[in-house]
Design an enzyme around this catalytic site. Sequence first.
Site, PDB file in Angstrom:
ATOM      1  NE  ARG A   1      -2.175  -2.408   3.737  1.00 19.21           N
ATOM      2  CZ  ARG A   1      -2.643  -2.570   5.012  1.00 19.21           C
ATOM      3  NH1 ARG A   1      -2.952  -1.333   5.735  1.00 19.21           N
ATOM      4  NH2 ARG A   1      -2.692  -3.699   5.259  1.00 19.21           N
TER       5      ARG A   1
ATOM      6  CG  ASP B   1       0.522   5.727   4.341  1.00 12.25           C
ATOM      7  OD1 ASP B   1      -0.165   4.592   4.420  1.00 12.25           O
ATOM      8  OD2 ASP B   1       1.532   5.877   5.040  1.00 12.25           O
TER       9      ASP B   1
ATOM     10  CE1 TYR C   1       7.464   4.150  -0.892  1.00 15.28           C
ATOM     11  CE2 TYR C   1       8.971   2.148  -0.261  1.00 15.28           C
ATOM     12  CZ  TYR C   1       7.351   2.756  -0.444  1.00 15.28           C
ATOM     13  OH  TYR C   1       6.273   2.143  -0.461  1.00 15.28           O
TER      14      TYR C   1
ATOM     15  NE  ARG D   1       4.890  10.055   5.540  1.00 16.69           N
ATOM     16  CZ  ARG D   1       3.471  10.015   5.738  1.00 16.69           C
ATOM     17  NH1 ARG D   1       2.981   9.000   5.200  1.00 16.69           N
ATOM     18  NH2 ARG D   1       2.971  11.025   6.270  1.00 16.69           N
TER      19      ARG D   1
END
Lengths: 243, 243
Positions: free
Chosen positions: B49, B51, B109, B196
Amino acid sequence: MRIALVIEYDGTNYSGWQIQPNGKTVQEVIENAYFTATGEEIKLVASGRTDAGVHATGQVAHFDTKLSQPAKSFMHILNNVLPEDIKVRDSFEVDENFHARYSAKRKTYAYSAYIDGFDRPLLRLYSARLNKMPDIEKMQSAKNLLIGEHDFKCFSSSNSSVKTTVRTIYDLQISIENNRLTFTVTGNGFLYNMVRIIVGALIEVGYGRLTESEILSALSGGGRNLLGKTMPACGLTLLSVEY
Amino acid sequence: MRIALVIEYDGTNYSGWQIQPNGKTVQEVIENAYFTATGEEIKLVASGRTDAGVHATGQVAHFDTKLSQPAKSFMHILNNVLPEDIKVRDSFEVDENFHARYSAKRKTYAYSAYIDGFDRPLLRLYSARLNKMPDIEKMQSAKNLLIGEHDFKCFSSSNSSVKTTVRTIYDLQISIENNRLTFTVTGNGFLYNMVRIIVGALIEVGYGRLTESEILSALSGGGRNLLGKTMPACGLTLLSVEY
């Protein structure tokens, strides 16, 4: 007191700078935000209109105020009420003879395009798409024809009514990074759609579909139809205005 | 036939990848688009997933179809009906044992942040804002502590329920261009909010508010509260998934 503002905006959701009957404009949103914050009505005068969908990092506009505030405070006052896609980067007092449009000496625009066979969600808002990379040497050679003082009548959309179509381009840079092309152009002023038509014409040269002699012929009064299409608004950003 | 899709999306207007009762999700929009185009109902399984507000240039998802179409045609079928902020970059047939989530070996990422005292309309959608530039040498030194196999429990939001919190980071690069910072991290998998939180912790180190020994202590089971804030979603993009 006359105040100049330096304004950044994401033009995606606006019908351009200038107030008009239909569609939300950047000018209107700032004037309304100012009224909301201060109760004073102002009229903003920008260095020039930007079209629907065109962006700016350094648009300049002036207004006259009767308020007694430090000039810098207008930036904060406005940013508190402005939406996140329009922000004031600076505010300062200027002479009463200063005029954001008539006093402007040089403007710089950037035009961004990416190369891809398909539309890219993460690039779509701030650059246009090209199917293949144009020949950079051909574009570098042709852009030199445009630098200097020329009659750019052919590089303007037909519905513009200006005293003269002579403009000076001081600099035009073309750079490639990864699969993105950026055209950065500085001039003493630009006709309606002029940057988007110049970029479109240089890309046609890069594809071998337009020759340097056709560019020269356009500069000496040929038809607009020579020059290929006007590039989409989303790739264009007004970077700065010098006074 | 099992088909894998490579998907790019601008997460700004979505409540993340996975279908949920409230809010529009990327998965739901693609499944509905597919049904509109083909009349067949499918269930997409993604590599993971993302966010709300997180972007992707290379999300991978698979589905099973009974249609007899060349695998590449699914890309075109979907792109014809998908909105401009979600597009399929590629589609190809995969083995029936292929699973977008369980077969994934490495994910990469990127996290982007810009340095400015004020919010920037043209940077706001795809990067987070930092008031000042963190010390790059301090961050470069601290990031080396994170590379390798570690228990990243502290680098995860507390509501995650996974079998193990051990993950391997293969690479973590930090680069500065103009006033923008980019963190690019590759690992065998990431816990909830892990990228993050890592970026937030490295920035705290760069500001001198977090030490390397506190990072080490977090890696050996210290509390999540050591590590500073979780960076905003808009700066994060899933670049690629390798199988």
